[in-house]
Structure formats: structure tokens, C-alpha cells
Design an enzyme around this catalytic site. Structure first.
Site, PDB file in Angstrom:
ATOM      1  CB  CYS A  12      10.002  -9.506 -53.860  1.00  0.00           C
ATOM      2  SG  CYS A  12      11.108  -8.116 -53.519  1.00  0.00           S
TER       3      CYS A  12
ATOM      4  CB  CYS B 263       7.594  -5.492 -51.718  1.00  0.00           C
ATOM      5  SG  CYS B 263       7.606  -6.272 -53.349  1.00  0.00           S
TER       6      CYS B 263
ATOM      7  CB  CYS C  46      10.675  -6.818 -57.103  1.00  0.00           C
ATOM      8  SG  CYS C  46       8.998  -6.753 -56.447  1.00  0.00           S
TER       9      CYS C  46
ATOM     10  CB  CYS D 291       9.872  -3.080 -53.792  1.00  0.00           C
ATOM     11  SG  CYS D 291      10.930  -4.539 -53.915  1.00  0.00           S
TER      12      CYS D 291
ATOM     13  CB  CYS E 169      20.808 -16.549 -62.490  1.00  0.00           C
ATOM     14  SG  CYS E 169      22.099 -17.133 -61.400  1.00  0.00           S
TER      15      CYS E 169
END
Length: 165
Positions: A83, A86, A131, A134, A154
Site C-alpha cells: 500500500c 502505509c 488496505c 489505513c 484490479c
């Protein structure tokens, strides 16, 4: 509730009533956060300091980058996709494949590192994923992927960073 979700619910609710099969047109995924992941909560100002304007739009406002614009589409080295908000690992490079959509796509994710919710922005229900640490918007999951899962995660390339093995 964010405005885009509220307006989407209004429009899609009526549309789903007219087309009963529409609500079944999305993967039924209910993911749980891994027990060792502590949620990260930052203020809007802190997120703006941490992210570029484009990343903020995608991760914090559920925006979408232009198809074919991410260099991660062509990333083929062994490693992990994290991510961008984070640094939580989300996908292994082993799960990446060329979907032909113009966005980095994966047939599976790292268990417990993504959460899903229903998205009605396009007037039909889609499964949006975030995510697990976060809450940053990553993309959408569809049921047109390759074996063994049949899923296509995707992802917006700007919502990811690649960490080579």
C-alpha cells in the site's frame, strides 16, 4: 457516509429493484483484517503531507487513475506490492497477471491485508477493496480473473509501491 456512496445508493437502490439479478453481479467477499494489523488513522492534513495529490485522490477519495498510466503494469520482477499509504504488503508478484485492462491486476491477495465494501458509484454494485491498515482505496475485484481463483483484483498503480525481493 460519504456523499458518493449515499448518492450511489439512491440511484442503484432503485435500479437494483428493477433488475433483481443486479445485486448478484459482484463477488461476495467478506474479508477480515488480520489480527496483527493495527489500524492507522491520520488526519486529512497528515495524509496530504504523506501522499502526492494524485495518491490522495485515489487512496483517500476513491479516485481512479487513467488506464495504462501506471509503470507497475509492466513490473515483472519478483517482489511484493505494498500500500502506498502505509506500506502494508497487499499482493505478491506471483499473483500478478496481465489482464488487458490497463491497471495492475492480481488473482489473489495477501490474506487479512484487504477489506471490502459494496460500491454503487457506477449505478451497479461492485466490490471495492481497501488496505486493512489505513483504509486506503485500492481498486475493485471482479469475477473475470484466471484460475485458480477466477478473481481479478484490479488495482490503481498509484495506490501501490513495488518492493523487489
Amino acid at each position: 457516509m460519504q456523499r458518493r456512496h449515499f448518492l450511489g445508493l439512491l440511484g442503484a437502490g432503485g435500479l437494483a429493484g428493477l433488475l433483481p439479478g443486479l445485486a448478484r453481479a459482484r463477488p461476495k467477499l467478506e474479508l477480515e483484517r488480520a489480527a496483527d494489523i493495527e489500524p492507522l488513522e491520520l488526519s486529512e492534513e497528515q495524509w496530504r503531507e504523506r501522499l502526492t495529490e494524485e495518491q490522495f485522490n485515489i487512496l483517500r477519495e476513491a479516485g481512479t487513475e487513467r488506464a495504462g498510466s501506471s509503470p507497475l503494469n509492466d513490473e515483472k520482477r519478483p517482489g511484493t506490492f505494498h500500500c502506498a499509504g502505509c506500506d502494508l504488503p497487499l499482493f505478491s508478484s506471483e499473483a500478478k497477471y496481465e489482464s488487458g485492462t490497463g491497471w495492475p491486476s492480481f488473482y489473489t491477495h495477501i490474506e487479512g491485508h484487504l477489506l471490502t465494501e459494496l460500491d454503487f458509484v457506477m449505478l451497479f454494485p461492485r466490490t471495492e477493496y481497501h488496505c486493512a491498515r489505513c483504509g486506503g482505496h485500492q481498486g475493485h475485484v471482479f469475477e473475470d480473473g484466471p484460475k485458480p481463483t477466477g478473481l481479478r483484483w484490479c488495482n490503481n498503480g498509484l495506490a501501490l509501491k513495488f518492493v523487489p525481493a
